[in-house]
Scaffold this motif. Sequence first.
Motif, short mmCIF file in Angstrom:
data_model
loop_
_atom_site.label_atom_id
_atom_site.label_comp_id
_atom_site.label_asym_id
_atom_site.label_seq_id
_atom_site.Cartn_x
_atom_site.Cartn_y
_atom_site.Cartn_z
N LEU A 1 0.22 -9.23 31.07
CA LEU A 1 1.40 -9.65 30.30
C LEU A 1 1.48 -11.17 30.21
CD1 LEU A 1 4.14 -7.13 31.50
CD2 LEU A 1 2.92 -7.19 29.31
N ALA A 2 1.02 -11.86 31.22
CA ALA A 2 1.04 -13.33 31.20
C ALA A 2 0.13 -13.90 30.12
CB ALA A 2 0.64 -13.88 32.57
N ASP A 3 -0.75 -13.09 29.54
CA ASP A 3 -1.69 -13.53 28.51
C ASP A 3 -1.13 -13.43 27.10
OD1 ASP A 3 -3.68 -13.96 30.48
OD2 ASP A 3 -4.33 -11.86 30.34
N ILE A 4 0.04 -12.83 26.93
CA ILE A 4 0.56 -12.55 25.59
C ILE A 4 0.62 -13.81 24.72
CG2 ILE A 4 2.59 -11.82 24.28
CD1 ILE A 4 3.02 -9.71 26.51
N ALA A 5 1.19 -14.88 25.23
CA ALA A 5 1.35 -16.09 24.42
C ALA A 5 0.00 -16.66 24.01
CB ALA A 5 2.17 -17.13 25.17
N ALA A 6 -0.96 -16.69 24.93
CA ALA A 6 -2.28 -17.24 24.61
C ALA A 6 -3.03 -16.36 23.62
CB ALA A 6 -3.10 -17.42 25.89
N VAL A 7 -2.92 -15.05 23.78
CA VAL A 7 -3.58 -14.14 22.84
C VAL A 7 -2.94 -14.28 21.46
CG1 VAL A 7 -3.95 -11.70 22.24
CG2 VAL A 7 -4.40 -12.50 24.57
N ALA A 8 -1.61 -14.33 21.41
CA ALA A 8 -0.92 -14.47 20.13
C ALA A 8 -1.27 -15.79 19.46
CB ALA A 8 0.59 -14.33 20.32
N ALA A 9 -1.41 -16.86 20.23
CA ALA A 9 -1.77 -18.16 19.66
C ALA A 9 -3.18 -18.13 19.08
CB ALA A 9 -1.66 -19.26 20.71
N ILE B 1 3.96 -7.78 18.66
CA ILE B 1 2.95 -6.75 18.43
C ILE B 1 1.89 -6.82 19.52
CG2 ILE B 1 1.11 -5.96 16.89
CD1 ILE B 1 2.95 -6.75 14.54
N VAL B 2 1.48 -8.03 19.90
CA VAL B 2 0.52 -8.19 21.00
C VAL B 2 1.07 -7.52 22.26
CG1 VAL B 2 -0.65 -9.83 22.52
CG2 VAL B 2 -0.57 -10.26 20.05
N ARG B 3 2.34 -7.75 22.57
CA ARG B 3 2.97 -7.13 23.75
C ARG B 3 2.92 -5.61 23.64
NH1 ARG B 3 6.40 -8.64 27.60
NH2 ARG B 3 6.82 -10.63 26.63
N GLU B 4 3.29 -5.07 22.48
CA GLU B 4 3.27 -3.62 22.28
C GLU B 4 1.88 -3.06 22.51
OE1 GLU B 4 4.96 -2.47 18.51
OE2 GLU B 4 6.73 -3.71 18.85
N GLU B 5 0.87 -3.76 22.00
CA GLU B 5 -0.50 -3.31 22.16
C GLU B 5 -0.94 -3.35 23.63
OE1 GLU B 5 -2.93 -1.97 20.02
OE2 GLU B 5 -1.14 -1.65 18.81
N GLN C 1 -9.03 -1.56 18.26
CA GLN C 1 -7.80 -2.08 17.66
C GLN C 1 -7.99 -3.50 17.14
OE1 GLN C 1 -4.68 0.06 17.68
NE2 GLN C 1 -6.56 1.17 17.69
N THR C 2 -8.72 -4.30 17.90
CA THR C 2 -8.94 -5.70 17.53
C THR C 2 -10.05 -6.27 18.39
OG1 THR C 2 -7.84 -7.81 17.09
CG2 THR C 2 -7.25 -6.69 19.14
#
Length: 150
Positions: A8-16, A31-35, A69-70
């Motif tokens: 979960l701590a990776d969400i911001a970096a993955v989204a960026a 959406i990243v969080r949901e995935e 998914q990606t």
Amino acid sequence: MNIRDAALADIAAVAALEAELFGSDAWSADIVREELTGERRRYIVLVDESDAIRGYAGVLVVAPDGDIQTIAVDPALRGAGHGRALMNELLDEADRRGASQVFLEVRADNPPARGLYLSLGFVEIGVRPGYYQPEGVDAIVMQLQLKDRQ
């Protein structure tokens, strides 16, 4: 470079990284969080020596089918086998979870990605016209029978 499970701590970096690489096609942080938290999914990240995220990928498995998914890799690292390593980990995971086949969609205007998937044994089975919006780029649907994996 190392591959580890996404957190979960990776969400911001993955989204960026998602926004940087995919622009108008990018998933939002929500959406990243949901995935990352969704059932039957596994997300992994490619990290450098400082644990900075340089790529990521995810798979959804509802046996006997898996769906990539990606997958994304920092452009500065492309061509060094990192995308292949991410894909192989996802394919191994799909196999462990009972998938016999894996599907994915790839932009028709992305020959390097198509080449990677073909080299892994995927075959093109169809087209989804205008799938990627807002540009209206077609998606090539690909399938891999895991028993045929190269």
